[in-house]
Enzyme design. Structure first.
Site, PDB file in Angstrom:
ATOM      1  N   TYR A 201       0.878  -1.179   0.000  1.00 12.83           N
ATOM      2  CA  TYR A 201       0.000   0.000   0.000  1.00 12.83           C
ATOM      3  C   TYR A 201       0.907   1.218   0.000  1.00 12.83           C
ATOM      4  O   TYR A 201       1.692   1.405   0.940  1.00 12.83           O
ATOM      5  CB  TYR A 201      -0.889   0.023   1.254  1.00 12.83           C
ATOM      6  CG  TYR A 201      -1.996  -0.999   1.236  1.00 12.83           C
ATOM      7  CD1 TYR A 201      -1.769  -2.332   1.562  1.00 12.83           C
ATOM      8  CD2 TYR A 201      -3.294  -0.633   0.904  1.00 12.83           C
ATOM      9  CE1 TYR A 201      -2.795  -3.269   1.544  1.00 12.83           C
ATOM     10  CE2 TYR A 201      -4.329  -1.555   0.887  1.00 12.83           C
ATOM     11  CZ  TYR A 201      -4.074  -2.862   1.204  1.00 12.83           C
ATOM     12  OH  TYR A 201      -5.097  -3.788   1.181  1.00 12.83           O
ATOM     13  N   PRO A 293     -12.519   0.062  -1.454  1.00 11.33           N
ATOM     14  CA  PRO A 293     -11.766  -1.198  -1.415  1.00 11.33           C
ATOM     15  C   PRO A 293     -10.438  -1.147  -0.631  1.00 11.33           C
ATOM     16  O   PRO A 293      -9.806  -2.182  -0.447  1.00 11.33           O
ATOM     17  CB  PRO A 293     -11.513  -1.510  -2.892  1.00 11.33           C
ATOM     18  CG  PRO A 293     -11.675  -0.211  -3.606  1.00 11.33           C
ATOM     19  CD  PRO A 293     -12.627   0.603  -2.817  1.00 11.33           C
ATOM     20  N   TYR A 385      -7.270  -5.355   9.857  1.00 14.75           N
ATOM     21  CA  TYR A 385      -6.989  -5.870   8.514  1.00 14.75           C
ATOM     22  C   TYR A 385      -7.225  -7.381   8.427  1.00 14.75           C
ATOM     23  O   TYR A 385      -7.798  -7.870   7.450  1.00 14.75           O
ATOM     24  CB  TYR A 385      -5.548  -5.518   8.115  1.00 14.75           C
ATOM     25  CG  TYR A 385      -5.305  -5.660   6.637  1.00 14.75           C
ATOM     26  CD1 TYR A 385      -5.766  -4.705   5.736  1.00 14.75           C
ATOM     27  CD2 TYR A 385      -4.640  -6.768   6.127  1.00 14.75           C
ATOM     28  CE1 TYR A 385      -5.583  -4.851   4.375  1.00 14.75           C
ATOM     29  CE2 TYR A 385      -4.445  -6.927   4.764  1.00 14.75           C
ATOM     30  CZ  TYR A 385      -4.913  -5.956   3.892  1.00 14.75           C
ATOM     31  OH  TYR A 385      -4.728  -6.107   2.545  1.00 14.75           O
TER      32      TYR A 385
HETATM   33  C1  LIG Z   1     -12.753  -4.060  -8.316  1.00 17.04           C
HETATM   34  C2  LIG Z   1     -13.208  -4.522  -6.949  1.00 17.04           C
HETATM   35  C3  LIG Z   1     -12.266  -4.957  -6.035  1.00 17.04           C
HETATM   36  C4  LIG Z   1     -12.685  -5.398  -4.783  1.00 17.04           C
HETATM   37  N1  LIG Z   1     -11.736  -5.846  -3.890  1.00 17.04           N
HETATM   38  C5  LIG Z   1     -12.138  -6.348  -2.706  1.00 17.04           C
HETATM   39  C6  LIG Z   1     -11.198  -6.980  -1.799  1.00 17.04           C
HETATM   40  O1  LIG Z   1      -9.987  -7.054  -2.049  1.00 17.04           O
HETATM   41  N2  LIG Z   1     -11.667  -7.529  -0.632  1.00 17.04           N
HETATM   42  C7  LIG Z   1     -13.004  -7.498  -0.336  1.00 17.04           C
HETATM   43  O2  LIG Z   1     -13.389  -8.019   0.724  1.00 17.04           O
HETATM   44  N3  LIG Z   1     -13.927  -6.914  -1.161  1.00 17.04           N
HETATM   45  C8  LIG Z   1     -13.537  -6.361  -2.346  1.00 17.04           C
HETATM   46  N4  LIG Z   1     -14.471  -5.859  -3.220  1.00 17.04           N
HETATM   47  C9  LIG Z   1     -15.892  -5.873  -2.853  1.00 17.04           C
HETATM   48  C10 LIG Z   1     -16.519  -7.248  -3.072  1.00 17.04           C
HETATM   49  O3  LIG Z   1     -16.269  -7.687  -4.389  1.00 17.04           O
HETATM   50  C11 LIG Z   1     -18.018  -7.152  -2.784  1.00 17.04           C
HETATM   51  O4  LIG Z   1     -18.191  -6.567  -1.514  1.00 17.04           O
HETATM   52  C12 LIG Z   1     -18.701  -8.524  -2.811  1.00 17.04           C
HETATM   53  O5  LIG Z   1     -18.819  -8.988  -4.142  1.00 17.04           O
HETATM   54  C13 LIG Z   1     -20.084  -8.481  -2.175  1.00 17.04           C
HETATM   55  O6  LIG Z   1     -20.726  -9.711  -2.337  1.00 17.04           O
HETATM   56  P1  LIG Z   1     -22.305  -9.796  -2.473  1.00 17.04           P
HETATM   57  O7  LIG Z   1     -22.623 -11.240  -2.595  1.00 17.04           O
HETATM   58  O8  LIG Z   1     -22.932  -9.001  -1.404  1.00 17.04           O
HETATM   59  O9  LIG Z   1     -22.658  -9.002  -3.824  1.00 17.04           O
HETATM   60  P2  LIG Z   1     -22.249  -9.307  -5.309  1.00 17.04           P
HETATM   61  O10 LIG Z   1     -20.939  -9.983  -5.394  1.00 17.04           O
HETATM   62  O11 LIG Z   1     -22.412  -8.023  -6.047  1.00 17.04           O
HETATM   63  O12 LIG Z   1     -23.344 -10.341  -5.817  1.00 17.04           O
HETATM   64  C14 LIG Z   1     -24.663  -9.971  -6.095  1.00 17.04           C
HETATM   65  C15 LIG Z   1     -25.231 -10.903  -7.149  1.00 17.04           C
HETATM   66  O13 LIG Z   1     -26.606 -10.595  -7.341  1.00 17.04           O
HETATM   67  C16 LIG Z   1     -26.902 -10.619  -8.723  1.00 17.04           C
HETATM   68  N5  LIG Z   1     -28.075  -9.763  -8.978  1.00 17.04           N
HETATM   69  C17 LIG Z   1     -28.140  -8.409  -9.022  1.00 17.04           C
HETATM   70  N6  LIG Z   1     -29.384  -8.007  -9.269  1.00 17.04           N
HETATM   71  C18 LIG Z   1     -30.131  -9.118  -9.376  1.00 17.04           C
HETATM   72  C19 LIG Z   1     -31.510  -9.338  -9.620  1.00 17.04           C
HETATM   73  N7  LIG Z   1     -32.366  -8.328  -9.829  1.00 17.04           N
HETATM   74  N8  LIG Z   1     -31.964 -10.616  -9.672  1.00 17.04           N
HETATM   75  C20 LIG Z   1     -31.110 -11.660  -9.461  1.00 17.04           C
HETATM   76  N9  LIG Z   1     -29.796 -11.496  -9.243  1.00 17.04           N
HETATM   77  C21 LIG Z   1     -29.320 -10.240  -9.176  1.00 17.04           C
HETATM   78  C22 LIG Z   1     -25.642 -10.106  -9.386  1.00 17.04           C
HETATM   79  O14 LIG Z   1     -25.563 -10.525 -10.747  1.00 17.04           O
HETATM   80  C23 LIG Z   1     -24.551 -10.730  -8.512  1.00 17.04           C
HETATM   81  O15 LIG Z   1     -24.113 -11.970  -9.006  1.00 17.04           O
HETATM   82  C24 LIG Z   1     -14.074  -5.385  -4.460  1.00 17.04           C
HETATM   83  C25 LIG Z   1     -15.020  -4.937  -5.377  1.00 17.04           C
HETATM   84  C26 LIG Z   1     -14.606  -4.499  -6.630  1.00 17.04           C
HETATM   85  C27 LIG Z   1     -15.632  -4.020  -7.609  1.00 17.04           C
END
Ligand SMILES: Cc1cc2nc3c(=O)[nH]c(=O)nc-3n(C[C@H](O)[C@H](O)[C@H](O)COP(=O)(O)OP(=O)(O)OC[C@H]3O[C@@H](n4cnc5c(N)ncnc54)[C@H](O)[C@@H]3O)c2cc1C
Length: 391
Positions: A201, A293, A385
């Site tokens: 970092y 992030p 962390y």
């Molecule tokens: C570039 C990037 C880097 C990241 N790095 C980190 C990291 O290093 N460490 C960390 O802990 N977090 C990180 N994050 C955050 C992490 O990816 C998210 O917090 C995590 O994906 C959350 O999981 P979730 O299941 O809540 O949501 P999501 O992973 O967003 O899953 C939601 C799902 O719901 C589906 N969906 C949406 N709308 C609908 C609908 N109407 N009907 C049916 N399905 C639907 C979507 O297609 C998706 O598959 C990062 C995010 C990004 C974008």
């Protein structure tokens, strides 16, 4: 169609919830808008807290992560051209983080659910959630052009920040807390060997940068940029020149370059909705909160939420009363706000804010100097962390 728990979204939150409920003998159906191929190929998070690793391992979905993930016992904070190591394991009684990509976690969870005969419907359309305040909520969706209704006891809104569950709750029932940062991250995936054994970092006069890894062959790097940055303005040579400039040290450390196979810009915001429940709808993961992030907390918070929810549902179905479900939001939010605070703090310490004066930059350097020279301050960073206790 009927199930005990209808789950919208097959991200880490929805899939892990379905898996945990299955282990408790509770039926669920997962409805996902995208295809299996798409969710298994989306590159996102990569840093797993100790508690996330333990939970995946204890519940039988951690074998590949244990084999292929990278366990890191420290991170590097780099500023003023010098490197400083934070020894996470020494400062937290042996805890560590594991670098294992989110889409690999997704693959493991999808496989586990399908192998166990679980119902996961991909590529569904027009999902809506109804009768949330009743004891018989329902999910309506379209699959292959046919309209279906899924009767549920409970609905879990695990559909991320752009889903339909949170917007289905009347506005007056929710309070939103939000902060948008005046910068974004330019992220790349590069075909190159690792330049470092642990994440770096870095704060530089030109802004933040992060050196992370995905495998022995693929590296993940980010640098602070304008949130509206145009990717077309950044040919590979310009990206490497910017990263080399920001990451240069007095000790002659070398950043290894390679072909860039993916580029993207992500915005940065902090967001929390309270409460995380409405009637029989429970929000989990990004549908309820977003963190910048910098603290690597998003995926880990999603895991912590569904652990609380699975336990509360299990208690309910065993006839143990509904207290766990009633307190779901309150229980999750205590941890969510601590992760928000940590993510905001790391972001504030490590980025250049547009228009900030030299005074603020000197304060950031003083804070980094303090964190890397005081065991007490380094411990506070390390324990956040690697992850605060889950409950
Ligand atoms: C570039 C990037 C880097 C990241 N790095 C980190 C990291 O290093 N460490 C960390 O802990 N977090 C990180 N994050 C955050 C992490 O990816 C998210 O917090 C995590 O994906 C959350 O999981 P979730 O299941 O809540 O949501 P999501 O992973 O967003 O899953 C939601 C799902 O719901 C589906 N969906 C949406 N709308 C609908 C609908 N109407 N009907 C049916 N399905 C639907 C979507 O297609 C998706 O598959 C990062 C995010 C990004 C974008």
């Amino acid at each position: 169609m009927r199930t005990q728990v209808g789950i919208v979204g097959a991200g880490p939150a929805g899939l892990l919830l379905s898996h945990l409920l299955h282990l408790e003998g509770i039926d669920s159906v997962v409805l996902e808008a995208r295809s299996r191929e798409a969710i298994e190929a989306t590159i996102r998070a990569g840093v797993l807290e100790q508690g996330t690793v333990d939970l995946l391992t204890e519940t039988g979905v951690g074998a590949r992560m244990q084999r292929e993930g990278f366990r890191h016992h420290g991170i590097e904070l780099r500023f003023a051209g010098a490197a400083h190591r934070i020894d996470l394991s020494d400062l937290t009684g042996g805890k560590a983080i594991t670098v294992y990509a989110q889409h690999e976690v997704i693959k493991d969870l999808v496989k586990a659910r399908l192998d166990a005969g679980g119902e996961v419907h991909f590529s569904v359309e027009d999902v809506s959630v109804l009768d949330l305040k009743s004891t018989a909520p329902m999910i309506r969706f379209r699959k292959d052009g046919v309209l279906h209704e899924l009767a549920c006891d409970f609905i879990a809104g695990c559909d991320g920040s752009q889903g339909i569950c949170r917007p289905s709750v009347p506005r007056r029932a929710l309070t939103v807390y939000e902060r948008i940062y005046p910068f974004g991250w330019f992220g790349i995936l590069a075909e190159a060997p690792p330049s470092t054994e642990e994440l770096i970092y870095n704060l530089h006069d030109r802004g933040f940068s992060l050196v992370s890894t995905r495998s022995r062959e693929i590296q993940r790097l980010y640098f602070q940029c304008d949130p509206k940055e145009n990717i077309a303005d950044w040919p590979d040579e310009r990206i490497w020149a910017e990263l080399q400039r920001r990451l240069r040290t007095d000790s002659g450390w070398k950043l290894i370059e390679g072909p860039i196979i993916q580029k993207g810009v992500i915005g940065m915001r902090s967001f929390v909705v309270e409460p995380m429940q409405y009637g029989r709808l429970f929000l989990a993961g990004d549908s309820a909160h977003i963190v910048p992030p910098t603290g690597a907390k998003g995926l880990n918070l999603a895991v912590a939420d569904v652990r609380v929810l699975a336990r509360a549902l299990s208690e309910h179905y065993r006839g143990g009363g509904g207290e766990g479900l009633e307190r779901y939001s309150e229980t999750c939010l205590r941890r969510v706000w601590k992760a928000q605070r940590f993510s905001w703090w790391m972001t504030s310490m490590l980025h250049r804010f547009p228009g900030s004066d030299p005074f603020q930059h000197r304060l950031q350097l003083a804070e980094l100097d303090y964190v890397t020279s005081s065991r007490a301050a380094a411990t506070a960073l390390a324990e956040n962390y690697v992850g605060l206790p889950m409950e």
